[in-house]
Design a protein around this motif. Sequence first.
Motif, PDB file in Angstrom:
ATOM      1  N   ALA A 122       1.070  -1.223   0.123  1.00  0.00           N
ATOM      2  CA  ALA A 122       0.136  -0.302  -0.270  1.00  0.00           C
ATOM      3  C   ALA A 122       0.526   1.731  -0.003  1.00  0.00           C
ATOM      4  CB  ALA A 122      -1.120  -0.364   1.795  1.00  0.00           C
ATOM      5  N   ARG A 123       1.486   1.449   0.807  1.00  0.00           N
ATOM      6  CA  ARG A 123       2.605   2.559   0.383  1.00  0.00           C
ATOM      7  C   ARG A 123       4.014   2.822  -0.220  1.00  0.00           C
ATOM      8  NH1 ARG A 123       1.425   1.223   5.614  1.00  0.00           N
ATOM      9  NH2 ARG A 123       1.648   2.686   7.714  1.00  0.00           N
ATOM     10  N   TRP A 124       4.119   1.322  -1.291  1.00  0.00           N
ATOM     11  CA  TRP A 124       4.641   1.466  -2.223  1.00  0.00           C
ATOM     12  C   TRP A 124       3.563   2.379  -3.682  1.00  0.00           C
ATOM     13  CZ3 TRP A 124       4.455   0.284  -7.545  1.00  0.00           C
ATOM     14  CH2 TRP A 124       5.623   0.447  -8.140  1.00  0.00           C
ATOM     15  N   TRP A 125       2.471   2.029  -3.451  1.00  0.00           N
ATOM     16  CA  TRP A 125       1.333   2.138  -4.526  1.00  0.00           C
ATOM     17  C   TRP A 125       1.376   3.435  -4.692  1.00  0.00           C
ATOM     18  CZ3 TRP A 125       0.546   1.034  -9.427  1.00  0.00           C
ATOM     19  CH2 TRP A 125       0.909  -0.054  -9.655  1.00  0.00           C
ATOM     20  N   ALA A 126       1.193   3.748  -2.934  1.00  0.00           N
ATOM     21  CA  ALA A 126       0.961   5.711  -2.256  1.00  0.00           C
ATOM     22  C   ALA A 126       2.260   6.134  -2.860  1.00  0.00           C
ATOM     23  CB  ALA A 126       0.388   5.209  -1.208  1.00  0.00           C
ATOM     24  N   GLU A 127       2.768   6.134  -2.761  1.00  0.00           N
ATOM     25  CA  GLU A 127       3.965   6.880  -3.322  1.00  0.00           C
ATOM     26  C   GLU A 127       4.372   6.622  -4.404  1.00  0.00           C
ATOM     27  OE1 GLU A 127       9.069   7.277  -3.487  1.00  0.00           O
ATOM     28  OE2 GLU A 127       8.201   6.077  -1.699  1.00  0.00           O
ATOM     29  N   ALA A 128       4.054   5.561  -5.327  1.00  0.00           N
ATOM     30  CA  ALA A 128       3.851   5.964  -6.847  1.00  0.00           C
ATOM     31  C   ALA A 128       3.263   6.520  -7.602  1.00  0.00           C
ATOM     32  CB  ALA A 128       3.289   4.350  -7.393  1.00  0.00           C
ATOM     33  N   LEU A 129       1.842   6.742  -6.844  1.00  0.00           N
ATOM     34  CA  LEU A 129       0.538   7.681  -7.412  1.00  0.00           C
ATOM     35  C   LEU A 129       0.150   8.971  -6.524  1.00  0.00           C
ATOM     36  CD1 LEU A 129      -2.036   4.913  -7.583  1.00  0.00           C
ATOM     37  CD2 LEU A 129      -0.750   5.408  -9.473  1.00  0.00           C
ATOM     38  N   GLY A 130       1.086   9.107  -5.636  1.00  0.00           N
ATOM     39  CA  GLY A 130       1.287  10.705  -5.087  1.00  0.00           C
ATOM     40  C   GLY A 130      -0.313   9.753  -4.238  1.00  0.00           C
ATOM     41  N   TYR A 131      -0.568   9.363  -3.848  1.00  0.00           N
ATOM     42  CA  TYR A 131      -1.683   8.307  -2.939  1.00  0.00           C
ATOM     43  C   TYR A 131      -1.163   8.884  -1.495  1.00  0.00           C
ATOM     44  CZ  TYR A 131      -4.839   7.382  -6.665  1.00  0.00           C
ATOM     45  OH  TYR A 131      -6.099   7.707  -7.575  1.00  0.00           O
ATOM     46  N   ILE A 158      -5.391   3.337   0.526  1.00  0.00           N
ATOM     47  CA  ILE A 158      -4.899   4.492  -0.496  1.00  0.00           C
ATOM     48  C   ILE A 158      -6.271   4.896  -1.583  1.00  0.00           C
ATOM     49  CG2 ILE A 158      -2.300   3.270   0.060  1.00  0.00           C
ATOM     50  CD1 ILE A 158      -2.605   3.279  -2.833  1.00  0.00           C
ATOM     51  N   ARG A 159      -6.155   6.549  -1.437  1.00  0.00           N
ATOM     52  CA  ARG A 159      -6.885   7.004  -2.013  1.00  0.00           C
ATOM     53  C   ARG A 159      -5.918   8.471  -2.034  1.00  0.00           C
ATOM     54  NH1 ARG A 159     -12.486   7.960   0.981  1.00  0.00           N
ATOM     55  NH2 ARG A 159     -13.176   5.552   1.110  1.00  0.00           N
ATOM     56  N   GLN A 160      -6.708   9.247  -3.125  1.00  0.00           N
ATOM     57  CA  GLN A 160      -6.250  10.541  -3.779  1.00  0.00           C
ATOM     58  C   GLN A 160      -5.998  11.472  -2.257  1.00  0.00           C
ATOM     59  OE1 GLN A 160      -7.094  11.447  -7.073  1.00  0.00           O
ATOM     60  NE2 GLN A 160      -6.256  12.248  -8.091  1.00  0.00           N
ATOM     61  N   SER A 161      -7.109  11.779  -1.516  1.00  0.00           N
ATOM     62  CA  SER A 161      -7.993  12.284  -0.348  1.00  0.00           C
ATOM     63  C   SER A 161      -8.475  11.542   0.549  1.00  0.00           C
ATOM     64  CB  SER A 161      -7.933  13.328  -0.874  1.00  0.00           C
ATOM     65  OG  SER A 161      -9.156  13.743  -1.245  1.00  0.00           O
ATOM     66  N   ALA A 162      -8.669  11.728   1.701  1.00  0.00           N
ATOM     67  CA  ALA A 162      -9.555  10.849   2.309  1.00  0.00           C
ATOM     68  C   ALA A 162     -11.192  10.672   2.060  1.00  0.00           C
ATOM     69  CB  ALA A 162      -9.497  11.235   4.092  1.00  0.00           C
ATOM     70  N   GLU A 163     -11.254  12.388   1.277  1.00  0.00           N
ATOM     71  CA  GLU A 163     -12.138  11.934   0.730  1.00  0.00           C
ATOM     72  C   GLU A 163     -13.351  11.890  -0.261  1.00  0.00           C
ATOM     73  OE1 GLU A 163     -10.879  15.307   1.485  1.00  0.00           O
ATOM     74  OE2 GLU A 163     -11.019  14.892   3.882  1.00  0.00           O
ATOM     75  N   ARG A 164     -12.306  11.795  -1.514  1.00  0.00           N
ATOM     76  CA  ARG A 164     -12.554  11.138  -2.677  1.00  0.00           C
ATOM     77  C   ARG A 164     -12.073   9.620  -3.339  1.00  0.00           C
ATOM     78  NH1 ARG A 164      -9.075  14.437  -7.573  1.00  0.00           N
ATOM     79  NH2 ARG A 164      -9.702  12.833  -9.484  1.00  0.00           N
ATOM     80  N   LEU A 165     -13.080   9.505  -3.923  1.00  0.00           N
ATOM     81  CA  LEU A 165     -13.046   7.164  -3.933  1.00  0.00           C
ATOM     82  C   LEU A 165     -12.945   7.516  -5.779  1.00  0.00           C
ATOM     83  CD1 LEU A 165     -16.385   6.640  -2.524  1.00  0.00           C
ATOM     84  CD2 LEU A 165     -14.008   5.999  -1.826  1.00  0.00           C
ATOM     85  N   PRO A 166     -12.469   7.039  -6.695  1.00  0.00           N
ATOM     86  CA  PRO A 166     -11.853   5.304  -5.721  1.00  0.00           C
ATOM     87  C   PRO A 166     -11.308   5.483  -4.833  1.00  0.00           C
ATOM     88  CG  PRO A 166     -11.489   5.110  -7.748  1.00  0.00           C
ATOM     89  CD  PRO A 166     -12.051   6.400  -7.493  1.00  0.00           C
ATOM     90  N   GLY A 167     -10.927   4.817  -3.654  1.00  0.00           N
ATOM     91  CA  GLY A 167      -9.785   3.794  -3.053  1.00  0.00           C
ATOM     92  C   GLY A 167      -8.967   2.823  -3.946  1.00  0.00           C
ATOM     93  N   ILE A 168      -7.970   2.578  -3.419  1.00  0.00           N
ATOM     94  CA  ILE A 168      -7.217   1.074  -3.756  1.00  0.00           C
ATOM     95  C   ILE A 168      -7.089   0.503  -2.387  1.00  0.00           C
ATOM     96  CG2 ILE A 168      -5.301  -0.582  -3.719  1.00  0.00           C
ATOM     97  CD1 ILE A 168      -4.885   2.303  -6.470  1.00  0.00           C
ATOM     98  N   VAL A 169      -7.276  -1.266  -2.390  1.00  0.00           N
ATOM     99  CA  VAL A 169      -7.601  -1.694  -0.557  1.00  0.00           C
ATOM    100  C   VAL A 169      -6.611  -2.661  -0.850  1.00  0.00           C
ATOM    101  CG1 VAL A 169      -8.756  -2.869   1.043  1.00  0.00           C
ATOM    102  CG2 VAL A 169      -9.932  -0.575  -0.276  1.00  0.00           C
ATOM    103  N   PHE A 170      -5.848  -2.787   0.077  1.00  0.00           N
ATOM    104  CA  PHE A 170      -4.636  -3.851  -0.006  1.00  0.00           C
ATOM    105  C   PHE A 170      -4.810  -4.677   0.978  1.00  0.00           C
ATOM    106  CE2 PHE A 170      -2.967  -0.577  -1.722  1.00  0.00           C
ATOM    107  CZ  PHE A 170      -2.138  -0.553  -3.285  1.00  0.00           C
ATOM    108  N   VAL A 171      -5.301  -6.601   0.865  1.00  0.00           N
ATOM    109  CA  VAL A 171      -5.571  -7.060   1.612  1.00  0.00           C
ATOM    110  C   VAL A 171      -4.862  -8.452   1.967  1.00  0.00           C
ATOM    111  CG1 VAL A 171      -7.758  -6.572   2.039  1.00  0.00           C
ATOM    112  CG2 VAL A 171      -7.434  -8.330   0.247  1.00  0.00           C
ATOM    113  N   PRO A 172      -4.680  -9.412   3.106  1.00  0.00           N
ATOM    114  CA  PRO A 172      -3.525 -10.146   3.136  1.00  0.00           C
ATOM    115  C   PRO A 172      -4.027 -11.233   2.302  1.00  0.00           C
ATOM    116  CG  PRO A 172      -4.769  -9.937   4.593  1.00  0.00           C
ATOM    117  CD  PRO A 172      -5.235  -8.436   4.534  1.00  0.00           C
TER     118      PRO A 172
END
Length: 116
Positions: free
Chosen positions: A19-28, A40-54
């Motif tokens: 999640a942190r890798w993709w957040a850095e890659a996308l500026g999320y 992760i999201r662009q901002s807390a209020e903005r959809l869609p998000g990307i959810v990482f699950v184990p």
Amino acid sequence: MTSVWESLTVDAHDPPRLARWWAEALGYQVVSEKPDEVEIRQSAERLPGIVFVPVTGAKETKNRLHLDLRPADREAEVERLVDMGARHVDVGQGDAGWTVLADPEGNEFCVLPQRD
């Protein structure tokens, strides 16, 4: 009636790390971190998000769904992402006008050329 796209879910061996890798890659930004998911999201209020699950199982084949990124400078972005831990992969794209990379857990994504 229609649906609203809430999120894309990604299976991961290490959800917080990916999640942190993709957040850095996308500026999320990480907007939620729980033991069983990180979003992760662009901002807390903005959809869609990307959810990482184990998950415990290994990725075995090419993704059937992937992200396409379109940066202002494809070559510079590919270099940045590779420096972050992405790697070049061949999914049969030949000499297409885009670059196929995989994130640190092997999930493929494309980096497209600039729009004309």
